[in-house]
Design a protein around this motif. Structure first.
Motif, short mmCIF file in Angstrom:
data_model
loop_
_atom_site.label_atom_id
_atom_site.label_comp_id
_atom_site.label_asym_id
_atom_site.label_seq_id
_atom_site.Cartn_x
_atom_site.Cartn_y
_atom_site.Cartn_z
N ALA A 289 -3.49 3.35 -0.16
CA ALA A 289 -4.19 2.67 -1.25
C ALA A 289 -3.31 1.55 -1.81
CB ALA A 289 -4.54 3.66 -2.36
N GLN A 290 -3.97 0.50 -2.32
CA GLN A 290 -3.22 -0.62 -2.89
C GLN A 290 -2.40 -0.14 -4.08
OE1 GLN A 290 -5.52 -3.63 -4.86
NE2 GLN A 290 -4.09 -5.26 -4.32
N LYS A 291 -1.09 -0.50 -4.07
CA LYS A 291 -0.18 -0.08 -5.14
C LYS A 291 0.27 -1.26 -5.98
CE LYS A 291 2.84 2.59 -7.30
NZ LYS A 291 2.45 3.67 -8.23
N TYR B 113 0.86 -1.19 0.00
CA TYR B 113 0.00 0.00 0.00
C TYR B 113 0.90 1.25 0.00
CZ TYR B 113 -4.63 -2.07 0.78
OH TYR B 113 -5.83 -2.73 0.63
N ASN C 116 0.41 5.40 0.48
CA ASN C 116 -0.50 6.48 0.88
C ASN C 116 -1.92 5.97 1.12
OD1 ASN C 116 1.67 8.26 0.57
ND2 ASN C 116 1.19 8.59 -1.59
#
Length: 540
Positions: free
Chosen positions: A480-482, A476, A478
């Motif tokens: 959110a899933q990256k 993740y 920030n």
């Protein structure tokens, strides 16, 4: 003008001072028909003197100034208590004739003792040979040999081969442009007591050989004050990237290397494995792969690397995943790396030495790195991997590199329950490495302060996985899933432990927050310890 008799007396005195035995008469090869003009075949004269040495229990085969051609079907046999002597390696030269029937010039008699070769040059004339390849000088099962102030070049195979020999010295000699290696020291454990033990290599040059400078496949070998540079010029038969300055094929014991250079070789500077290996005060520079490589394959033990300089290595453009570090090791159980300087002093765009020190696999233990200077390498000062247990890593200064290349490793310190069917943030509470302060252990996250390309790795040790349980690891950024690190169905039993792991590379900017999330279809736990870890490093 200095007379030949004076030169002979000087050489004998030097040899006696070195503790070498000799016996009998001085045989000047010209007295037995040798011409030494580089044109006439002198083989029969050399055979005559060899026979006289054998008949009379030894003696001195003396080569005055000249180039003496040797052809014939057999080598020149040197028996016990004998000396082969010239007035200088560039002055008294024995050269193989074109298409010689035997490409071995001198062979020390089997089981011979107290033999000296001093002050001569040997030219193997390799470009003009067609017979079976062999050694310029070969000794088999011999002891108390002494080679001094010799030049051996253009060997059709190997310059000097010591096979199952004992208590011998090679000093102030050069070995250049051999088809294979300059020197080869070999032992067979089934040939006691002749096992190439207690061989001393001092002030030796081995340059521009097609394969390695020296191959050490014997126990109890000392290499001091020597130079093994520009080797691996033409690795015949394919399948190899290049060759090393110093190489061992076998698992050896008690190799000591000191005050020696291994530079500009087409593979590693030093590439050895075994027990009791020591390298001190030596320089490995501009080699195609790592400067010093303690190779796996069999367990290495009791290795000590101290006060060496390994700089600007890794120059090969190969994409094969060999180490290009200053010092690299694998499968080593007990290694001390102390006081070394490992750096790349070229501009950033030209750097090739990836790490100052790198563990190539995750199998080593009892690793002690103390007081090294790991400066300005391409990627990081060090990469000592997470399974390298029992580490002591202190005082390895490289602040400028740390500032430029953030690198952190964190592991779990407590058991963590993961609810079934929900991505859950993994808590890595213990920092193992974080010189640059990129990791926030209180919040189990990395906070980026230098923009660039980063590698993120993670592994999770699951406790008591059921058969067919699906697990996921995500990065993740920030919140959110990256990127997805791992998505796998584990096949263990309900009582077994299983491991999920993965690695991804992507760009980050200053201020980005990086975290690891885990998913399991069943309620389960993440085990603490080094197998559950989070790694982030800047790679570009």
């Amino acid at each position: 003008m200095v007379q030949a008799t004076q030169l002979i007396a000087q050489q004998m005195r030097l040899s006696q001072e070195m503790g070498r035995a000799w016996a009998g008469i001085v045989y000047n090869v010209k007295d037995y028909g040798a011409i030494g003009d580089g044109k006439h075949d002198d083989t029969e004269a050399l055979y005559k003197v060899s026979s006289l040495l054998k008949q009379n229990g030894g003696g001195v085969m003396f080569f005055p100034k000249g180039i003496f051609l040797k052809s014939g079907h057999t080598s020149i046999i040197i028996p016990s208590n004998s000396m082969v002597m010239g007035i200088g390696s560039e002055t008294s030269i024995i050269k193989l004739a074109d298409a010689a029937k035997s490409t071995t010039v001198f062979q020390i008699d089997n089981f011979a003792t107290d033999v000296t070769l001093i002050g001569i040059g040997i030219d193997g004339n390799r470009a003009n040979q067609i017979e079976e390849r062999s050694y310029s000088i070969l000794a088999y099962r011999a002891s108390r040999l002494h080679f001094e102030r010799m030049s051996v070049k253009n060997s059709y195979y190997i310059g000097l081969g010591l096979s199952n020999c004992y208590m011998s010295t090679v000093r102030s000699c050069s070995f250049e442009r051999s088809y294979h290696c300059g020197l080869w020291v070999f032992s067979d454990i089934n040939e006691q007591p002749y096992i190439s033990s207690y061989i001393n290599i001092d002030d030796v040059d081995a340059h521009y050989n097609d394969l390695d400078g020296i191959i050490v496949d014997a126990n109890d070998v000392n290499i001091t004050n020597s130079r093994f540079n520009y080797n691996g010029q033409d690795v015949h038969g394919g399948g190899a990237l290049g060759a090393a300055g110093i190489y061992s094929e076998k698992h050896i014991k008690n190799l000591n290397i000191s005050n020696t250079t291994c530079c500009f070789n087409t593979e590693f500077g030093i590439n050895v494995h075994g027990e009791g290996i020591k390298a001190t005060n030596s320089t490995c520079e501009n080699n195609a792969l790592a400067g010093i490589y303690i190779r796996g394959g069999e367990d290495n033990e009791n290795v000590s690397l101290s006060n060496n300089t390994c700089m600007n290595n890794g120059t090969s453009d190969t994409t094969i995943p060999y180490s290009k570090a200053g010092i690299a090791f694998q499968q080593t159980f007990g290694i001390t790396i102390m006081g070394n300087i490992c750096f790349d002093d070229r501009p950033d765009i030209s750097k090739t030495q990836t790490y100052g020190v790198e563990s190539v696999d995750d199998l080593s233990s009892n690793v002690h790195m103390v007081g090294n200077h790991l400066l300005y390498n391409k990627v990081e000062p060090e990469n000592v991997r997470y399974r390298t247990f029992s580490k002591t890593i202190v005082g390895n200064g490289s602040p400028m590199v740390d500032d430029y290349n953030p690198f952190a490793i964190a592991i779990k310190s407590t058991n963590q329950a993961i609810a079934a069917g929900a991505l859950t943030k993994v808590l890595f509470q213990t920092e193992q490495k974080d010189k640059t302060g990129v990791y926030d252990k209180d919040n189990s996250r990395a906070v980026i302060y230098t923009a660039g390309t980063y590698e993120v790795q993670s592994s999770i040790a699951w406790d008591g996985q059921a058969v067919g349980n699906r697990t996921i690891l995500d990065v993740y950024v920030n919140g959110a899933q990256k990127e997805r690190l791992s998505d796998q169905t584990l096949g263990g039993s309900t009582s077994s432990d299983s491991l999920s792991s993965g690695s991804v590379v992507f760009d980050l900017i200053a201020g980005d927050v990086v975290e690891i999330y885990a998913y399991s279809t069943n309620l389960t736990n993440i085990k603490p310890g080094e197998l559950s870890r989070f790694v982030i490093r800047k790679v570009a």
